[in-house]
Design an enzyme around this catalytic site. Structure first.
Site, PDB file in Angstrom:
ATOM      1  N   ASP A   1       0.946  -1.174   0.075  1.00  0.00           N
ATOM      2  CA  ASP A   1      -0.094  -0.133   0.075  1.00  0.00           C
ATOM      3  C   ASP A   1       1.030   1.233   0.052  1.00  0.00           C
ATOM      4  O   ASP A   1       2.182   1.212   0.300  1.00  0.00           O
ATOM      5  CB  ASP A   1      -0.768  -0.208   1.379  1.00  0.00           C
ATOM      6  CG  ASP A   1      -1.691   1.250   1.382  1.00  0.00           C
ATOM      7  OD1 ASP A   1      -2.470   1.596   0.410  1.00  0.00           O
ATOM      8  OD2 ASP A   1      -1.596   1.671   2.542  1.00  0.00           O
TER       9      ASP A   1
ATOM     10  N   ASP B   1      -0.116   4.944   0.836  1.00  0.00           N
ATOM     11  CA  ASP B   1      -0.439   5.960   1.876  1.00  0.00           C
ATOM     12  C   ASP B   1      -0.361   5.528   3.307  1.00  0.00           C
ATOM     13  O   ASP B   1      -0.857   4.415   3.476  1.00  0.00           O
ATOM     14  CB  ASP B   1      -1.805   6.699   1.620  1.00  0.00           C
ATOM     15  CG  ASP B   1      -1.837   7.546   0.357  1.00  0.00           C
ATOM     16  OD1 ASP B   1      -2.410   8.478   0.409  1.00  0.00           O
ATOM     17  OD2 ASP B   1      -0.985   7.013  -0.666  1.00  0.00           O
TER      18      ASP B   1
END
Length: 405
Positions: A195, A197
């Protein structure tokens, strides 16, 4: 008459000590059934399981004499055949690896872990340190992390219960504890899907854009609810983007310049690239920022959401299909298939509820600095150290990392 004897040697270590002891055994053509050695702070513990086919007295006498000459202690433990056969049969029992990650080690952490191991019907085979030796006057980054790996054998009574107990210990004692099956895939991972953020970078990009648009509090509240799994991700993303309508395109570059990488991200990715890993970003964030990381870190794949921009302004709408939890999981499978990599060889790392499907699909799924709900839903969690501590979970030591640079 055949005899099986465990030779247990302890004492100050020095070069050649093991060679001299085993040379005595070689002179009598002794069979060695097993051997193990560990040195802690220049103190040796050596175990040699031997089989003697004839009169044992001459070889044992010479062995005791040599130990006295070398200044070490030696104990002889005769084993009966049934005891030995039971030990051999136990080799087929399942094996797991427990990895303790912390800023520093404490006896309380070790005691808590070993208590869970015992209560779960497991037995510790080996314990060794993966982090480097720390000088007493050390104050740098290398001094603020520690890792110890336990190899345990046996059939766990309840794996879910073990993981939950380790989560409780982690929260109470400021450490992370991973519990993995020890199999060939653990040492042969080949793909890592991140991922972006709050995982690769220490920010939620959409929150940073919202601050520039003057709607920071409104967007942050929606983001937080989505991360907790209280809102559908697609719906929440559309609501947040709508608040950014009219934001000037130039703001994207401004925000990108101030996004900090997560601790250990560069070291982790550069090491994995050197080892031949494929690296992917699967993000509910935006391709503009993912592509910047691609150039900076050498990422192989970037899948994220595309911002619609018309006449230099954000329209507040996404282009194409939104990358949500299900899409992330599909993309992970797609990349693995394209690269001919088994899902068991995949590592997935994320912090939000929308990362859980891909975390649980991968052979090693890691919730990184995640909310409690995400930690409980993932098989492994890291909240104490930087991203590069993932290297410990695949069995690499600090010494290995120095050699790979």
């Amino acid at each position: 008459m055949e005899k099986i004897i465990l030779v247990h040697v302890t004492g100050g270590d020095r070069c050649g000590l093991t060679a001299e002891l085993t040379n005595v055994l070689a002179e009598f053509d002794v069979d060695i059934l097993d051997i193990g050695q560990v040195v802690i702070h220049n103190f040796l513990t050596l175990g040699i399981l031997i089989r003697l086919q004839s009169d044992s007295r001459p070889v044992l006498k010479e062995l005791l004499f040599k130990a006295h000459e070398l200044g070490v202690s030696i104990k002889l433990h005769p084993l009966d055949e049934n005891n030995y056969c039971s030990w051999v049969d136990a080799a087929d029992r399942p094996r797991h690896i427990i990895t303790l990650l912390a800023r520093s080690l404490s006896s309380e952490q070790i005691a808590a872990i070993t208590k869970v191991v015992s209560e779960s019907g497991l037995n510790i085979d080996t314990i060794h340190r993966l982090s480097g030796r720390v000088p007493l006057d050390c104050n740098g980054y290398e001094c603020s992390r520690a890792c110890v790996e336990f190899s345990v054998r046996g059939t766990p009574t309840d794996i879910t219960d073990i993981r939950l107990k380790f989560l409780d210990i982690s929260a109470e004692l400021g450490a992370d504890i991973a519990f993995q099956e020890d199999n060939v895939f653990r040492r042969n991972r080949r793909l890592v899907c991140f991922d972006m953020d709050s995982t690769l970078i220490q920010a939620e990009v959409i929150d940073e854009l919202a601050k520039e648009a003057g709607v920071g509090d409104e967007v942050a509240a929606i983001t937080e609810a989505a991360m907790r799994g209280e809102l559908d991700f697609k719906q929440s993303l559309r609501k947040r983007l709508a608040l950014l309508e009219g934001l000037d395109e130039s703001v994207l570059s401004k925000v990108a310049d101030r996004l900090p990488l997560t601790e250990g991200a560069e070291k982790l990715i550069s090491t994995l690239k050197n080892l031949g890993y494929t690296i992917a970003i699967l993000s509910g964030g935006f391709t503009y920022f993912g592509n910047i990381l691609r150039e900076k870190l050498g990422i192989d794949y970037v899948y994220a959401n595309e911002l619609e921009i018309i006449d230099g302004k954000l329209t507040g709408k996404p282009l194409g299909e939104i990358v949500d939890a299900e899409i992330k999981a599909e993309l992970l499978q797609k990349i693995a298939a394209e690269e001919s990599i088994s899902l068991q060889q995949v590592i997935a790392v994320g912090d939000g509820a929308n990362d859980l499907p891909m975390l649980n699909l991968a052979g090693l799924g890691i919730a990184y600095h995640a909310k409690p709900k995400v930690k409980e839903g993932a098989r492994q969690a890291i909240s104490t150290l930087g991203l590069d501590s993932i290297l410990y979970l695949i069995g690499l030591s600090d010494r290995d990392l120095e050699q790979s640079e």
